[in-house]
Design a protein around this motif. Structure first.
Motif, short mmCIF file in Angstrom:
data_model
loop_
_atom_site.label_atom_id
_atom_site.label_comp_id
_atom_site.label_asym_id
_atom_site.label_seq_id
_atom_site.Cartn_x
_atom_site.Cartn_y
_atom_site.Cartn_z
N ARG A 15 0.87 -1.18 0.00
CA ARG A 15 0.00 0.00 0.00
C ARG A 15 0.91 1.23 0.00
O ARG A 15 1.81 1.35 0.83
N HIS A 17 1.19 5.19 0.47
CA HIS A 17 0.56 6.38 1.03
C HIS A 17 1.15 7.57 0.28
O HIS A 17 2.34 7.87 0.41
N GLU A 22 -4.77 9.72 -3.66
CA GLU A 22 -5.30 8.66 -2.81
C GLU A 22 -4.28 7.55 -2.63
O GLU A 22 -3.41 7.36 -3.48
N ASP A 23 -4.39 6.81 -1.52
CA ASP A 23 -3.54 5.64 -1.30
C ASP A 23 -3.81 4.63 -2.40
O ASP A 23 -4.92 4.56 -2.94
N GLU A 25 -2.97 0.41 -3.72
CA GLU A 25 -2.42 -0.92 -3.51
C GLU A 25 -1.80 -1.37 -4.83
O GLU A 25 -2.50 -1.41 -5.84
#
Length: 51
Positions: A15, A17, A22-23, A25
């Motif tokens: 993930r 950050h 936005e974060d 994956e």
């Protein structure tokens, strides 16, 4: 879970950050590239074999 980057069929293992977005994956290959940007923090996803 699939990598969130376009046209990538690999499994997400990290993930990211990202302070200005936005974060996400992503797979390990995309994480290596994207995590080099200033301010981006990479966090391994639990329960995923990333090797």
């Amino acid at each position: 879970m699939a990598c969130s980057e376009n046209d990538c069929g690999n499994e997400a293992a990290v993930r990211l950050h990202i302070p200005w977005d936005e974060d996400r994956e992503v797979c390990t290959a995309h994480a290596r590239v994207l995590a080099q940007q200033d301010g981006v923090v990479a966090e391994p996803l639990e329960g995923v074999d990333w090797r």
